[in-house]
Design a protein around this motif. Structure first.
Motif, PDB file in Angstrom:
ATOM      1  N   SER A  81       0.820  -1.208   0.000  1.00 24.49           N
ATOM      2  CA  SER A  81       0.000   0.000   0.000  1.00 24.49           C
ATOM      3  C   SER A  81       0.853   1.257   0.000  1.00 24.49           C
ATOM      4  N   ARG A  82       1.892   1.291   0.832  1.00 24.49           N
ATOM      5  CA  ARG A  82       2.745   2.474   0.927  1.00 24.49           C
ATOM      6  C   ARG A  82       3.474   2.749  -0.382  1.00 24.49           C
ATOM      7  N   THR A  83       3.979   1.714  -1.040  1.00 25.85           N
ATOM      8  CA  THR A  83       4.715   1.896  -2.287  1.00 25.85           C
ATOM      9  C   THR A  83       3.799   2.373  -3.405  1.00 25.85           C
ATOM     10  N   VAL A  84       2.600   1.804  -3.482  1.00 24.10           N
ATOM     11  CA  VAL A  84       1.650   2.171  -4.535  1.00 24.10           C
ATOM     12  C   VAL A  84       1.216   3.633  -4.407  1.00 24.10           C
ATOM     13  N   THR A  85       1.021   4.098  -3.188  1.00 28.47           N
ATOM     14  CA  THR A  85       0.463   5.445  -2.976  1.00 28.47           C
ATOM     15  C   THR A  85       1.521   6.495  -2.623  1.00 28.47           C
ATOM     16  N   SER A  86       2.807   6.150  -2.727  1.00 29.35           N
ATOM     17  CA  SER A  86       3.870   7.083  -2.345  1.00 29.35           C
ATOM     18  C   SER A  86       3.817   8.430  -3.075  1.00 29.35           C
ATOM     19  N   PRO A  87       3.551   8.487  -4.402  1.00 27.47           N
ATOM     20  CA  PRO A  87       3.511   9.797  -5.068  1.00 27.47           C
ATOM     21  C   PRO A  87       2.520  10.771  -4.435  1.00 27.47           C
ATOM     22  N   ARG A 105       9.698  17.666 -12.907  1.00 23.40           N
ATOM     23  CA  ARG A 105      10.682  18.449 -13.648  1.00 23.40           C
ATOM     24  C   ARG A 105      11.980  18.624 -12.856  1.00 23.40           C
ATOM     25  N   GLU A 106      11.868  18.864 -11.567  1.00 23.33           N
ATOM     26  CA  GLU A 106      13.044  19.183 -10.749  1.00 23.33           C
ATOM     27  C   GLU A 106      13.738  17.951 -10.168  1.00 23.33           C
ATOM     28  N   GLU A 107      12.967  16.894  -9.896  1.00 27.37           N
ATOM     29  CA  GLU A 107      13.532  15.749  -9.183  1.00 27.37           C
ATOM     30  C   GLU A 107      13.449  14.441  -9.953  1.00 27.37           C
ATOM     31  N   GLY A 108      12.719  14.464 -11.078  1.00 26.04           N
ATOM     32  CA  GLY A 108      12.563  13.240 -11.844  1.00 26.04           C
ATOM     33  C   GLY A 108      11.504  12.323 -11.253  1.00 26.04           C
ATOM     34  N   PHE A 109      11.341  11.188 -11.904  1.00 23.20           N
ATOM     35  CA  PHE A 109      10.314  10.238 -11.493  1.00 23.20           C
ATOM     36  C   PHE A 109      10.539   9.736 -10.071  1.00 23.20           C
ATOM     37  N   GLN A 110      11.833   9.589  -9.694  1.00 24.46           N
ATOM     38  CA  GLN A 110      12.140   9.062  -8.366  1.00 24.46           C
ATOM     39  C   GLN A 110      11.742  10.026  -7.253  1.00 24.46           C
ATOM     40  N   GLY A 111      11.518  11.304  -7.595  1.00 21.60           N
ATOM     41  CA  GLY A 111      11.104  12.276  -6.581  1.00 21.60           C
ATOM     42  C   GLY A 111       9.788  11.917  -5.924  1.00 21.60           C
ATOM     43  N   PHE A 112       8.937  11.184  -6.646  1.00 20.51           N
ATOM     44  CA  PHE A 112       7.634  10.788  -6.088  1.00 20.51           C
ATOM     45  C   PHE A 112       7.757   9.661  -5.068  1.00 20.51           C
ATOM     46  N   TRP A 113       8.941   9.051  -5.015  1.00 17.18           N
ATOM     47  CA  TRP A 113       9.170   7.989  -4.016  1.00 17.18           C
ATOM     48  C   TRP A 113      10.218   8.416  -2.991  1.00 17.18           C
ATOM     49  N   ARG A 114      10.389   9.735  -2.862  1.00 13.98           N
ATOM     50  CA  ARG A 114      11.346  10.247  -1.878  1.00 13.98           C
ATOM     51  C   ARG A 114      10.860   9.900  -0.469  1.00 13.98           C
ATOM     52  N   GLY A 115      11.758   9.336   0.335  1.00 14.96           N
ATOM     53  CA  GLY A 115      11.387   8.940   1.693  1.00 14.96           C
ATOM     54  C   GLY A 115      10.674   7.609   1.766  1.00 14.96           C
ATOM     55  N   ASN A 116      10.661   6.852   0.658  1.00 12.31           N
ATOM     56  CA  ASN A 116       9.916   5.590   0.669  1.00 12.31           C
ATOM     57  C   ASN A 116      10.607   4.506   1.489  1.00 12.31           C
ATOM     58  N   VAL A 117      11.946   4.561   1.598  1.00 17.45           N
ATOM     59  CA  VAL A 117      12.651   3.554   2.411  1.00 17.45           C
ATOM     60  C   VAL A 117      12.279   3.665   3.886  1.00 17.45           C
ATOM     61  N   PRO A 118      12.404   4.863   4.513  1.00 15.38           N
ATOM     62  CA  PRO A 118      11.917   4.943   5.898  1.00 15.38           C
ATOM     63  C   PRO A 118      10.414   4.741   6.007  1.00 15.38           C
ATOM     64  N   ALA A 119       9.680   5.067   4.935  1.00 13.76           N
ATOM     65  CA  ALA A 119       8.229   4.827   4.951  1.00 13.76           C
ATOM     66  C   ALA A 119       7.940   3.340   5.055  1.00 13.76           C
ATOM     67  N   LEU A 120       8.702   2.524   4.294  1.00 12.47           N
ATOM     68  CA  LEU A 120       8.523   1.071   4.362  1.00 12.47           C
ATOM     69  C   LEU A 120       8.988   0.533   5.708  1.00 12.47           C
ATOM     70  N   LEU A 121      10.114   1.074   6.212  1.00 10.60           N
ATOM     71  CA  LEU A 121      10.605   0.654   7.524  1.00 10.60           C
ATOM     72  C   LEU A 121       9.622   1.039   8.618  1.00 10.60           C
ATOM     73  N   MET A 122       8.839   2.086   8.367  1.00  9.95           N
ATOM     74  CA  MET A 122       7.812   2.501   9.317  1.00  9.95           C
ATOM     75  C   MET A 122       6.537   1.684   9.163  1.00  9.95           C
ATOM     76  N   VAL A 123       6.049   1.585   7.919  1.00 10.34           N
ATOM     77  CA  VAL A 123       4.714   1.031   7.712  1.00 10.34           C
ATOM     78  C   VAL A 123       4.671  -0.479   7.892  1.00 10.34           C
ATOM     79  N   MET A 124       5.776  -1.168   7.610  1.00 14.88           N
ATOM     80  CA  MET A 124       5.741  -2.625   7.754  1.00 14.88           C
ATOM     81  C   MET A 124       5.631  -3.062   9.222  1.00 14.88           C
ATOM     82  N   PRO A 125       6.489  -2.537  10.131  1.00 13.34           N
ATOM     83  CA  PRO A 125       6.242  -2.880  11.535  1.00 13.34           C
ATOM     84  C   PRO A 125       4.944  -2.279  12.059  1.00 13.34           C
TER      85      PRO A 125
END
Length: 327
Positions: free
Chosen positions: A24-30, A73-93
């Motif tokens: 859920s977190r990865t799909v809705t990260s943007p 434009r400023e950050e590229g496609f990956q900008g929409f997943w900024r902070g997703n690693v701590p988000a996953l570390l947060m949302v999974m536990p």
């Protein structure tokens, strides 16, 4: 034998919760990134608000589509997943703890560990179980939520290149207690939010099963289809988010208070700007109007609906799959 059954159930609930939360977190990260950018922006987040007031500094983001274009434009496609690693570390536990505690509370309330027996619980017990489960999950995973907000709120150039640098700056600026900045409004928010989400989800499921029993000729019994679970989760997530959004804005302000922010993204929230939660609410209303409490409400609502739906459907399907593997 009973202890073995309870342990197996706990493993299934925590595993299914962690997997569903991560999906859920990865799909809705943007949408989450856009929501956070709006919430931490002190300037208005709409062109209409800018026309009504005289602001010395222009707003970086003034709408969901404009924000999307700027981020891309400023950050590229990956900008929409900024902070997703701590988000996953947060949302999974978080999700693992939440569903495990929720199932345990429902088992105590119903006297049965079988999920099908939990649908007969009163809405009141569903709300209380959801609220308590949400509090336990929040406390257990909060530092990752804080890091996710900080990393997702920054654009380019980055102030913090990674989680470690953000963590060190927080500890240096605010001490270790800074890792729990904003916990109070979060707990105040999570009680009605989790209660509403799980309570309304169970209520919608009950209504859907009653509808099927009355109007459907299928032989599936009390089971709901994936689409029906999706719709129930969609409605539950939307209801909860609409009610609790102002407290989420307050939480985000506390989380970024006193931390570095690049000038191109507007004014930063200075350290000790807000004394407490009620002071934050009153200051936001006074300086930004009532609309300030609902900054990011559109991407938040758009995100909450599919996030709730994906979480619940993924949990139900993963839980059934894991249970079938263990039998």
């Amino acid at each position: 034998m009973e202890e073995h059954s309870q342990l197996k159930r706990a493993i299934i609930d925590s595993s299914a919760g962690a997997i569903s939360g991560g999906i859920s977190r990865t799909v809705t990260s943007p949408l989450d990134v856009i929501k956070i950018r709006f919430q931490v922006q002190l300037e208005p987040t709409s062109s209409w608000a800018l026309l009504r007031k005289d602001f010395a500094a222009p707003s970086k983001y003034t709408g969901i589509f404009q924000a999307s274009k700027d981020i891309f434009r400023e950050e590229g496609f990956q900008g929409f997943w900024r902070g997703n690693v701590p988000a996953l570390l947060m949302v999974m536990p978080y999700t693992a703890i939440q569903f495990t505690v929720l199932h345990k509370l429902k088992t105590l309330a119903s006297g049965s560990s079988k999920s099908e027996d939990h649908s007969s619980l009163s809405p009141y017990l569903s709300y209380v179980s959801g609220a308590l489960a949400g509090c336990a999950a929040t406390i257990g995973s909060y530092p990752f939520d804080l890091l996710r907000t900080i990393l997702a709120s920054q654009g380019e150039p980055k102030v913090y290149p990674n989680m470690r640098s953000a963590y060190l700056d927080i500890v240096q600026t605010r001490g270790y207690k800074g890792l729990y900045a904003g916990l109070s409004p979060t707990l105040v928010e999570i009680i009605p939010y989790a209660g509403l989400q799980f309570g309304t989800y169970d209520t919608f499921k009950r209504w859907a099963m009653a509808w099927n029993h009355r109007y459907s000729n299928t032989t599936t019994g009390g089971n709901l289809s994936s689409f029906e679970l999706f719709v129930c989760g969609l409605a539950a997530g939307t209801c909860a988010k609409l009610v609790c959004h102002p407290l989420d804005v307050v939480k985000k302000r506390f989380q970024i208070e006193g931390l570095q922010r690049h000038p191109r993204y507007g004014a930063r929230v200075e350290l000790h700007t807000y004394r407490n939660m009620s002071d934050a609410l009153s200051r936001i209303i006074r300086s930004e109007g009532w609309a300030g409490l609902y900054k990011g409400i559109l991407p938040s609502t758009v995100k909450a609906a599919p996030a709730g739906a994906v979480t619940f459907v993924a949990y139900e399907l993963t839980s059934d799959w894991l249970e079938s593997l263990s039998t």
